[in-house]
Design an enzyme around this catalytic site. Structure first.
Site, PDB file in Angstrom:
ATOM      1  N   LYS A   1       0.868  -1.450   0.262  1.00  0.00           N
ATOM      2  CA  LYS A   1       0.028   0.136   0.168  1.00  0.00           C
ATOM      3  C   LYS A   1       1.144   1.056   0.067  1.00  0.00           C
ATOM      4  O   LYS A   1       1.479   1.514   0.677  1.00  0.00           O
ATOM      5  CB  LYS A   1      -0.795  -0.175   1.256  1.00  0.00           C
ATOM      6  CG  LYS A   1      -1.656   1.216   1.118  1.00  0.00           C
ATOM      7  CD  LYS A   1      -2.271   2.007   2.390  1.00  0.00           C
ATOM      8  CE  LYS A   1      -1.680   2.046   3.750  1.00  0.00           C
ATOM      9  NZ  LYS A   1      -1.423   4.045   2.797  1.00  0.00           N
TER      10      LYS A   1
ATOM     11  N   GLY B   1       8.197   4.918   7.210  1.00  0.00           N
ATOM     12  CA  GLY B   1       6.974   5.710   8.657  1.00  0.00           C
ATOM     13  C   GLY B   1       7.347   6.385   9.250  1.00  0.00           C
ATOM     14  O   GLY B   1       8.637   6.395   9.820  1.00  0.00           O
ATOM     15  N   SER B   2       6.575   7.101   9.939  1.00  0.00           N
ATOM     16  CA  SER B   2       6.482   7.951  11.167  1.00  0.00           C
ATOM     17  C   SER B   2       6.879   6.969  12.444  1.00  0.00           C
ATOM     18  O   SER B   2       6.591   6.046  12.495  1.00  0.00           O
ATOM     19  CB  SER B   2       5.313   8.492  11.962  1.00  0.00           C
ATOM     20  OG  SER B   2       3.955   8.185  11.973  1.00  0.00           O
ATOM     21  N   THR B   3       7.299   6.945  13.331  1.00  0.00           N
ATOM     22  CA  THR B   3       7.938   6.597  14.481  1.00  0.00           C
ATOM     23  C   THR B   3       6.248   6.562  15.633  1.00  0.00           C
ATOM     24  O   THR B   3       6.251   4.916  15.633  1.00  0.00           O
ATOM     25  CB  THR B   3       9.339   7.291  15.300  1.00  0.00           C
ATOM     26  OG1 THR B   3      10.330   7.418  14.646  1.00  0.00           O
ATOM     27  CG2 THR B   3       9.534   6.828  16.942  1.00  0.00           C
TER      28      THR B   3
ATOM     29  N   GLY C   1       4.764   3.811  13.390  1.00  0.00           N
ATOM     30  CA  GLY C   1       5.281   2.232  14.167  1.00  0.00           C
ATOM     31  C   GLY C   1       5.460   1.427  14.981  1.00  0.00           C
ATOM     32  O   GLY C   1       5.181   0.390  15.251  1.00  0.00           O
TER      33      GLY C   1
ATOM     34  N   GLU D   1      11.417   1.481   9.191  1.00  0.00           N
ATOM     35  CA  GLU D   1      11.775   2.257   9.279  1.00  0.00           C
ATOM     36  C   GLU D   1      11.274   3.690   9.432  1.00  0.00           C
ATOM     37  O   GLU D   1      10.191   3.803   8.501  1.00  0.00           O
ATOM     38  CB  GLU D   1      12.676   2.205   7.730  1.00  0.00           C
ATOM     39  CG  GLU D   1      12.609   0.861   6.988  1.00  0.00           C
ATOM     40  CD  GLU D   1      14.579   0.985   7.768  1.00  0.00           C
ATOM     41  OE1 GLU D   1      14.213   1.563   8.149  1.00  0.00           O
ATOM     42  OE2 GLU D   1      15.420  -0.069   7.380  1.00  0.00           O
TER      43      GLU D   1
ATOM     44  N   CYS E   1      13.560  10.809   6.475  1.00  0.00           N
ATOM     45  CA  CYS E   1      13.720  10.295   7.362  1.00  0.00           C
ATOM     46  C   CYS E   1      14.888  10.596   7.771  1.00  0.00           C
ATOM     47  O   CYS E   1      15.289  11.302   8.573  1.00  0.00           O
ATOM     48  CB  CYS E   1      13.101   8.506   7.193  1.00  0.00           C
ATOM     49  SG  CYS E   1      13.603   7.814   6.488  1.00  0.00           S
TER      50      CYS E   1
ATOM     51  N   GLU F   1      10.280  15.416  15.013  1.00  0.00           N
ATOM     52  CA  GLU F   1      11.349  15.625  13.646  1.00  0.00           C
ATOM     53  C   GLU F   1      10.561  16.584  12.354  1.00  0.00           C
ATOM     54  O   GLU F   1       9.201  15.979  12.863  1.00  0.00           O
ATOM     55  CB  GLU F   1      11.382  13.632  12.835  1.00  0.00           C
ATOM     56  CG  GLU F   1      11.140  13.535  11.690  1.00  0.00           C
ATOM     57  CD  GLU F   1      10.759  11.860  11.358  1.00  0.00           C
ATOM     58  OE1 GLU F   1      10.180  11.542  11.559  1.00  0.00           O
ATOM     59  OE2 GLU F   1      11.792  11.952   9.753  1.00  0.00           O
TER      60      GLU F   1
END
Lengths: 488, 293
Positions: free
Chosen positions: A194, A246-248, A251, A268, A302, A399
């Protein structure tokens, strides 16, 4: 004493004429369906959402929204393809299919680059020279691994996992799809991928290539949608592997969701990379490295070098050079070949970035932006830097994912290592010095998965990528990128 | 008149010292109906102190040369060899037969020797020089993850302890280990071995107590980077995995039932607790096309 200021005058009296890349040769549909089991199928919800060109705010196409039912269909197709075809196929044949994908991307490189820049806002120079060639190279590299896995893991009998659910971000849409799909296929898995909802088009064009390459139906399924679609993939019972970039924050939600399952996971996630400039560095190169580190892809990276640490003795001159260089950056039409900084990927992301600019100022930092003129329509952020920041400022800790640099100074090696490592992230770092022993000292003490010495933001399919600490786990790229898709 | 025996006080091991638990509590595990001793019932505070010690020891231990770490591990085995009888006694107190106790001690020593040999070799096994398509020198090497929470196996209390601690520290990690709850004697005596083996204080910290009380703290502490869980309590595993999410600890779960088999002699246990670091540097190619920077 008055400070010496050497202002470089870039004004030549000559303006660069527009040099837009033509869009005449690209083929886009008005509406895209879901790519499931080798066919284009309508979403069971009947819903579609627009994908917007962030440089013009115009709709490019409508994209299908996959719901739980569609995800289930895609997983079933992937499972069927895995058990009936892909896992039985000789690895050398698998390799040949992946090589085909690589070649087809190369053949259609320009079309991909233009669509990538239209859909995501990145400068054509980057999509043309970085995203698309690296995506092709990634398939080419992993294709060759398919029938050589026993050499990568001697005596361990590497085996594929089954169906991989893969969720990619909007900053490098095609490249991230390549990073996900290529190693998964090479290791004998099938895929449900996706792409991010703001940048679905190149993944859908990749689906066309996969069809054209004649890949068996269901080996790669590409379904579009937003967070809910992603959640349906993560929570599907018949998926063996989740790979997420994607974002922490997301995640962690994923990691939490799969805690009670046997799903293998690669994450990641975010970063807040330190880019460290010593006084003995070649300063002009270092300034280029700072610019590339934070303004590459509008800072939607990132591993962006978003925290700059300058040795105090050269702070003034580095800041001067940096501001001068910022003035020469061209912000504007992503399709113009002279453009350095394109459009911010979405309205939502622009809001996030602008919010951080406010936070930075309210925390007492000094903001500087280049004097460029940005187009009236579209989503834009001028290249920005903050000085007078402290380690605890939010713009230093969080971030931002935009062209925003926070600058600090340091006096000793020990101090800069301490500051650089003082973050929950650990994805990348940069070190600029002409002294080899210093570079190796730093590179071994910085807690980050990628260290760029006298360079920044370099990527290669043979080079493992991934973070320490809260930047995630698992590696993508290189021999190390095979392991997350195998069991032993 | 027969001589009155001196009974040993079993204490915990933190930062190279043998404190009692700060909580002042104890528990009394038994072999059948025979009490093994009054064992420290470690608290959350003890665990936190141990993490501080482990973090403090990390830079020194991970910065030591691989050759040095290898010799320190070898030294542990030497010390253990000299105290075989004591460990066998304790294993028998905990219910082992003499034969089983001897087998366990021998296997434990041999396993330490096995991993001592890996300290200066695993890096070569897991590293790579990567042929990137630009003018850069690019290489990937493993580095230790950091501070590791270790749940030593409940059974096979000595070799289980060895098999979990030694591969973790071989690469330069430091750890806080919770010993077997019902068979804790060898763990504390092993701390004495470590203490006389040139292992810097804080590299291995050993607590006694209950998983029930400590597991959530071991999984949630924000300055712990990884977690090595042994066992098969599904509820506990789920809880640990969820708590570990907060700072994305690397979680390794193993059910150590076949503890003696050769599969536990494996560099892949070392690999479980390392991070891969990739370094790039330009190569100046005079006259060649393209800039490396």
């Amino acid at each position: 004493m008055t400070k010496k200021t050497i202002k470089i005058n870039f004004d030549t009296g000559w303006d660069l004429a527009p040099a837009p890349e033509s869009t005449s040769h690209i083929q886009l549909n008005e509406q895209y369906e879901l790519f499931i089991g080798g066919k284009w199928v309508k979403p069971s919800s009947g819903k579609y959402f627009p994908t917007i060109n962030p440089a013009t705010e115009e709709k490019i196409a409508m994209v299908a929204e996959a719901n739980e039912k569609d995800v289930d269909k895609a997983v079933k197709a992937a499972r069927k393809a895995y058990t009936e075809v892909w896992s039985k196929m000789p690895a050398s044949e698998r390799a040949k299919y992946i090589y085909r994908i690589a070649r087809l991307i190369q053949e259609k490189a320009r079309e991909f680059a233009v669509i990538e820049s239209m859909d995501g806002g990145k400068p054509i120079r980057e999509s043309r020279d970085v995203d698309v060639p690296l995506a092709a190279a990634h398939f080419f590299y992993y294709a060759g691994w398919a029938d050589k896995l026993d050499y990568a893991f001697p005596n361990r009998k590497p085996q594929s996992l089954g169906v991989a659910g893969q969720i990619t971000p909007w900053n490098f849409p095609l490249l991230m799809a390549a990073w996900k799909i290529a190693p998964a296929l090479a290791t004998g898995n099938t895929v449900v991928l996706k792409p991010a909802e703001t940048t679905s088009l190149t993944a859908l064009k990749l689906a066309e290539i996969i069809q054209e390459a004649g890949l068996p139906d269901g080996v790669v399924n590409i379904i579009t949608g937003a967070g809910e679609t992603g959640a349906a993939i993560v929570n599907h019972n018949d998926i063996d592997k989740i790979a997420f970039t994607g974002s922490t924050g997301v995640g962690k939600i994923i990691q939490n969701a799969v805690a009670g399952t046997n799903k293998k996971v690669t994450l990641e996630l975010g970063g807040k990379a330190a880019n460290i400039i010593f006084e003995d560095a070649v300063l002009d190169q270092a300034v280029e490295g700072i610019i590339n580190g934070i303004y590459f892809n509008q800072g939607h990276v990132c591993c962006a070098g978003s925290r700059l640490f300058v040795e105090e003795s050269v702070y003034d001159i580095v800041l001067r050079k940096l501001k001068d260089r910022m003035e020469s950056l061209i912000v504007g039409n992503p399709l113009d070949k002279n453009t350095d900084i394109g459009a911010i990927n979405s309205k939502e992301q622009l809001t996030t970035i602008n919010n951080y600019l406010k936070i930075g100022k309210s925390e007492g930092a000094e903001m500087y932006q280049s004097n460029c003129v940005v187009p009236k329509k579209g989503y834009w952020c001028k290249p920005t830097l903050f000085t007078n920041v402290s380690q605890s400022n939010r713009i230093v800790q969080e971030e931002i994912f935009g062209p925003v640099l926070a600058i600090q100074t340091f006096r000793t090696v020990a101090e800069v290592i301490e500051k650089a490592n003082n973050t929950p992230f650990g994805l990348s770092a940069g070190v600029w010095t002409d002294k080899g022993s210093k570079l190796f000292n730093l590179s071994s003490q910085l807690k980050a998965g990628i260290i760029w010495g006298n360079t920044f933001n370099k990527f290669d399919p043979t080079s493992p990528f991934g973070g320490y600490k809260e930047s995630g786990f698992g590696r993508e790229g290189g021999l190390h990128g095979l392991k997350p898709y195998l069991k032993f | 008149m027969s001589r009155l025996e001196i009974l040993k006080t079993y204490k915990i091991y933190i930062g190279g010292k043998f404190p009692r638990t700060e909580s002042g509590r104890f528990y009394t595990p038994k072999n059948g109906t025979t009490p093994l001793g009054n064992i420290c019932l470690s608290s959350r505070k003890d665990f936190r102190n141990a993490v501080v010690a482990a973090r403090g020891a990390f830079d020194g231990w991970s910065g030591a040369t691989a050759y040095n770490r290898s010799q320190v591990l070898y030294r542990i085995a030497e010390m253990l060899e000299g105290r075989k009888a004591q460990f066998m006694d304790e294993l028998m107190q905990q219910g082992s037969t003499k034969g089983a106790a001897e087998k366990e001690v021998h296997a434990s020593i041999d396993r330490i020797i096995y991993y001592a040999g890996w300290c200066d070799k695993y890096t070569q096994l897991f590293s790579a020089v990567n042929p990137v398509a630009t003018s850069h020198f690019n290489f990937t090497v493993p580095e230790p993850t950091g501070v590791v929470s270790v749940f030593a196996p409940e059974e096979n209390s000595l070799i289980g302890l060895i098999s979990t601690i030694i591969p973790v520290i071989a690469s330069g990690n430091t750890c806080v280990v919770l010993a077997s709850e019902n068979k804790p004697l060898c763990a504390i005596t092993f701390a004495e071995v470590i203490n006389s083996s040139d292992v810097p204080g804080g590299v291995i910290n050993i607590l006694t107590g209950t998983r029930k009380e400590l597991h959530s703290h071991m999984a949630s502490h924000m300055d712990v980077n990884a977690l090595f869980y042994t066992g098969n309590d599904k509820k506990e595993i789920l809880e640990i995995k969820k708590l570990a999410v907060d700072n994305l600890k690397r979680v390794v779960v193993k059910d150590f039932v076949t503890i003696y088999s050769a599969e536990h002699d494996s560099p892949y246990y070392i690999e479980d607790f390392v991070e891969m670091k990739t370094t790039w540097h330009p190569i100046e190619k005079i006259g060649a096309a393209g800039s490396g920077y």
